[in-house]
Design a protein around this motif. Structure first.
Motif, mmCIF file in Angstrom:
data_model
loop_
_atom_site.group_PDB
_atom_site.id
_atom_site.type_symbol
_atom_site.label_atom_id
_atom_site.label_comp_id
_atom_site.label_asym_id
_atom_site.label_seq_id
_atom_site.Cartn_x
_atom_site.Cartn_y
_atom_site.Cartn_z
ATOM 1 N N TYR A 292 37.573 34.566 45.151
ATOM 2 C CA TYR A 292 36.404 35.005 45.908
ATOM 3 C C TYR A 292 36.469 34.570 47.368
ATOM 4 O O TYR A 292 35.966 35.270 48.253
ATOM 5 N N TYR A 293 37.086 33.433 47.627
ATOM 6 C CA TYR A 293 37.245 33.025 49.025
ATOM 7 C C TYR A 293 38.190 33.984 49.747
ATOM 8 O O TYR A 293 37.929 34.377 50.897
ATOM 9 N N ALA A 294 39.248 34.384 49.084
ATOM 10 C CA ALA A 294 40.158 35.372 49.684
ATOM 11 C C ALA A 294 39.411 36.678 49.972
ATOM 12 O O ALA A 294 39.611 37.298 51.018
ATOM 13 N N ASN A 295 38.537 37.082 49.041
ATOM 14 C CA ASN A 295 37.737 38.288 49.268
ATOM 15 C C ASN A 295 36.845 38.141 50.490
ATOM 16 O O ASN A 295 36.680 39.086 51.278
ATOM 17 N N GLU A 296 36.247 36.965 50.653
ATOM 18 C CA GLU A 296 35.405 36.725 51.819
ATOM 19 C C GLU A 296 36.227 36.797 53.101
ATOM 20 O O GLU A 296 35.782 37.353 54.111
ATOM 21 N N CYS A 297 37.426 36.237 53.067
ATOM 22 C CA CYS A 297 38.293 36.275 54.249
ATOM 23 C C CYS A 297 38.608 37.706 54.660
ATOM 24 O O CYS A 297 38.500 38.071 55.841
ATOM 25 N N ILE A 298 38.968 38.536 53.695
ATOM 26 C CA ILE A 298 39.356 39.894 54.041
ATOM 27 C C ILE A 298 38.140 40.711 54.478
ATOM 28 O O ILE A 298 38.245 41.579 55.360
ATOM 29 N N SER A 299 36.972 40.435 53.913
ATOM 30 C CA SER A 299 35.780 41.178 54.323
ATOM 31 C C SER A 299 35.356 40.812 55.740
ATOM 32 O O SER A 299 34.656 41.584 56.401
ATOM 33 N N LYS B 232 37.671 40.254 57.999
ATOM 34 C CA LYS B 232 38.862 40.645 58.769
ATOM 35 C C LYS B 232 39.739 39.456 59.161
ATOM 36 O O LYS B 232 40.435 39.483 60.174
ATOM 37 N N GLN B 233 39.715 38.419 58.352
ATOM 38 C CA GLN B 233 40.609 37.279 58.540
ATOM 39 C C GLN B 233 41.833 37.489 57.647
ATOM 40 O O GLN B 233 42.002 36.851 56.613
ATOM 41 N N TYR B 234 42.676 38.414 58.070
ATOM 42 C CA TYR B 234 43.758 38.876 57.204
ATOM 43 C C TYR B 234 44.833 37.821 56.977
ATOM 44 O O TYR B 234 45.411 37.750 55.885
ATOM 45 N N LYS B 235 45.109 37.008 57.963
ATOM 46 C CA LYS B 235 46.117 35.955 57.796
ATOM 47 C C LYS B 235 45.664 34.959 56.728
ATOM 48 O O LYS B 235 46.437 34.598 55.829
ATOM 49 N N GLU B 236 44.407 34.536 56.813
ATOM 50 C CA GLU B 236 43.869 33.602 55.826
ATOM 51 C C GLU B 236 43.768 34.255 54.452
ATOM 52 O O GLU B 236 44.041 33.615 53.426
ATOM 53 N N ALA B 237 43.382 35.535 54.428
ATOM 54 C CA ALA B 237 43.279 36.250 53.156
ATOM 55 C C ALA B 237 44.628 36.304 52.452
ATOM 56 O O ALA B 237 44.713 36.100 51.228
ATOM 57 N N LYS B 238 45.694 36.569 53.199
ATOM 58 C CA LYS B 238 47.042 36.573 52.608
ATOM 59 C C LYS B 238 47.343 35.248 51.929
ATOM 60 O O LYS B 238 47.828 35.201 50.791
ATOM 61 N N GLU B 239 47.036 34.182 52.610
ATOM 62 C CA GLU B 239 47.331 32.844 52.087
ATOM 63 C C GLU B 239 46.565 32.578 50.790
ATOM 64 O O GLU B 239 47.142 32.104 49.803
ATOM 65 N N TRP B 240 45.283 32.909 50.774
ATOM 66 C CA TRP B 240 44.457 32.554 49.619
ATOM 67 C C TRP B 240 44.653 33.510 48.451
ATOM 68 O O TRP B 240 44.559 33.088 47.293
ATOM 69 N N TYR B 241 44.948 34.780 48.721
ATOM 70 C CA TYR B 241 45.295 35.675 47.611
ATOM 71 C C TYR B 241 46.581 35.209 46.941
ATOM 72 O O TYR B 241 46.711 35.230 45.721
ATOM 73 N N GLN B 242 47.546 34.766 47.752
ATOM 74 C CA GLN B 242 48.800 34.295 47.175
ATOM 75 C C GLN B 242 48.584 33.029 46.359
ATOM 76 O O GLN B 242 49.163 32.869 45.265
ATOM 77 N N LYS B 243 47.735 32.131 46.842
ATOM 78 C CA LYS B 243 47.422 30.928 46.071
ATOM 79 C C LYS B 243 46.771 31.298 44.745
ATOM 80 O O LYS B 243 47.093 30.730 43.689
ATOM 81 N N TYR B 244 45.854 32.253 44.812
ATOM 82 C CA TYR B 244 45.177 32.687 43.583
ATOM 83 C C TYR B 244 46.179 33.269 42.593
ATOM 84 O O TYR B 244 46.173 32.920 41.403
ATOM 85 N N LEU B 245 47.052 34.150 43.060
ATOM 86 C CA LEU B 245 48.014 34.799 42.174
ATOM 87 C C LEU B 245 49.015 33.798 41.612
ATOM 88 O O LEU B 245 49.507 33.967 40.490
ATOM 89 N N ASN B 246 49.328 32.756 42.375
ATOM 90 C CA ASN B 246 50.234 31.722 41.881
ATOM 91 C C ASN B 246 49.600 30.901 40.760
ATOM 92 O O ASN B 246 50.288 30.415 39.868
ATOM 93 N N GLU B 247 48.277 30.763 40.800
ATOM 94 C CA GLU B 247 47.593 29.907 39.823
ATOM 95 C C GLU B 247 47.007 30.666 38.643
ATOM 96 O O GLU B 247 46.868 30.113 37.555
ATOM 97 N N GLY C 79 46.311 44.420 45.193
ATOM 98 C CA GLY C 79 45.929 45.530 46.068
ATOM 99 C C GLY C 79 45.401 45.036 47.400
ATOM 100 O O GLY C 79 45.731 45.585 48.456
ATOM 101 N N GLN C 80 44.583 43.992 47.367
ATOM 102 C CA GLN C 80 44.057 43.418 48.604
ATOM 103 C C GLN C 80 45.170 42.773 49.436
ATOM 104 O O GLN C 80 45.189 42.865 50.666
ATOM 105 N N LEU C 81 46.091 42.112 48.748
ATOM 106 C CA LEU C 81 47.222 41.501 49.440
ATOM 107 C C LEU C 81 48.076 42.576 50.106
ATOM 108 O O LEU C 81 48.577 42.391 51.227
ATOM 109 N N ALA C 82 48.208 43.715 49.429
ATOM 110 C CA ALA C 82 48.923 44.840 50.027
ATOM 111 C C ALA C 82 48.235 45.300 51.306
ATOM 112 O O ALA C 82 48.901 45.620 52.311
ATOM 113 N N ASP C 83 46.905 45.324 51.298
ATOM 114 C CA ASP C 83 46.166 45.700 52.512
ATOM 115 C C ASP C 83 46.429 44.725 53.651
ATOM 116 O O ASP C 83 46.540 45.129 54.815
ATOM 117 N N CYS C 84 46.521 43.440 53.325
ATOM 118 C CA CYS C 84 46.816 42.444 54.356
ATOM 119 C C CYS C 84 48.191 42.684 54.957
ATOM 120 O O CYS C 84 48.376 42.648 56.187
#
Length: 368
Positions: free
Chosen positions: A199-206, A208-223, A236-241
């Motif tokens: 959800y934090y990654a979602n907030e980042c992308i909403s 327009k903090q795309y650099k941070e969103a990339k980082e947190w989506y990747q952390k989420y997917l790793n865990e 899909g969101q990571l692809a948008d980033c």
């Protein structure tokens, strides 16, 4: 046949603009209404008193799950239904829930899932849908988890999925409150749960903090190793980033990874089409939009964008074929889109372009 009794549990704060709209759509259906107020300074509690005397004050401590669990603890009926103040139960769904209460009493379902529509286009058609566990059996003692985006934990419990629809009619402007809450938690050194990473990654992308969103989506997917549906959305969101940073090959890999998780989704196919459009590969673009048109609407998905399964890829195919001067294919797909959105500006605009193309073709043929 007796119907099951339902407690409606709601957590509110400063909701005078929407609360009556919500309660008037559900009060005649449920058997008990629990309102937990976390510090309203407007007429929220005054409005709530029209519908129930079970109104509780709750000291807000920045933990959404704690507040949700408190409201659930006050319920006394066999089943608990939860809504947000800016939700509305449409008339058709009201009738469905009244009838469905009989099935609850008979079959003792633990979790009942409803279609939650919470984003709409200019014509009022839903463009983002989520399936939510709006009714649960109280005896199961399910608990909410997550500091910011609370989620009801009912793992390993079978869901009963319905076609009952809840409308989310948000009135308040989107703010950065949730984003700031997460940032504060991180600054305090608190570890985010897997769900909160998402959800934090979602907030980042909403925001327009795309650099941070990339980082947190990747952390989420790793865990995250269990929630396939959220993983599809996260990829899909990571692809948008990656697309935002013109990292198109990485974006493609993110999209393709979702096919390892589950069957292709139209949302992902349309993302791939757009990426290949950016790569100026028109045939690949057309192919992926075509695949999207043949993709079945998922019976259950955490996040669904219905227009990707109906008119959107056909509108895009019309545009692609217009660019190639292919009148017949362009018209075919615009006509299909028109069956879903007949008065939409995209359809009307394409009709004008199609007429212009038709005239040009006729002129060329006449000159031969």
């Amino acid at each position: 046949m007796n119907s099951a009794a339902i407690s409606l549990c709601m957590n509110v704060r400063d909701e005078e603009e929407v609360l009556e709209r919500c309660l008037s759509s559900i009060a005649h259906i449920v058997d008990e209404i629990i309102i937990v107020d976390s510090g309203s300074t407007d007429r929220t509690k005054e409005i709530a008193k029209k519908y129930t005397d079970k109104i509780y004050d709750f000291e807000w401590k920045g933990d959404f799950s704690e507040a949700r669990n408190f409201s659930f603890s006050k319920a006394t009926k066999e089943y608990i239904m939860w809504l947000d103040a800016d939700d509305v139960v449409p008339e058709k769904s009201q009738k469905q829930i009244l009838e469905f209460k009989k099935n609850l009493a008979t079959y003792k379902m633990d979790v009942v899932v409803m279609e939650y529509q919470y984003s709409y286009n200019a014509e009022g058609n839903p463009i983002l849908t989520q399936y939510r566990n709006n009714i649960v059996r109280r005896a199961c003692n399910f608990k909410w988890k997550g500091l910011v985006h609370a989620k009801l934990d009912y793992s390993d419990t079978e869901e009963f999925i319905t076609n009952i629809v809840i409308h989310h009619k948000k009135n308040k402007l989107h703010t950065d409150r949730t984003l700031k809450t997460y940032e504060s938690l991180i600054e305090q050194g608190k570890n985010l749960s897997v769900e909160d990473l998402f959800y934090y990654a979602n907030e980042c992308i909403s925001h327009k903090q795309y650099k941070e969103a990339k980082e947190w989506y990747q952390k989420y997917l790793n865990e995250n190793t269990s929630n396939d549906e959220c993983n599809i959305y996260a990829y899909g969101q990571l692809a948008d980033c990656h697309t935002y940073f013109n990292e198109l090959d990485q974006a493609i890999l993110c999209c393709l990874h979702t096919f390892k998780i589950n069957s292709p989704r139209a949302e992902i196919c349309c993302k791939l089409a757009y990426i290949y459009y950016l790569k100026k590969e028109i045939e690949q673009t057309i192919s992926w939009f075509k695949i999207a048109t043949a993709t079945d609407f998922p019976t259950k998905s955490t996040f669904i964008k219905p227009h990707y399964y109906t008119w959107f890829p056909h509108i895009q195919l019309c545009t692609c074929y217009l660019s190639q001067g292919n009148y017949n294919e362009a018209k075919k797909h615009n006509d299909i889109a028109a069956t879903y959105i007949p008065n939409n500006s995209y359809v009307k605009g394409n009709e004008t372009l199609l007429e212009e193309l038709k005239i040009k073709i006729e002129q060329r043929n006449a000159e031969k």
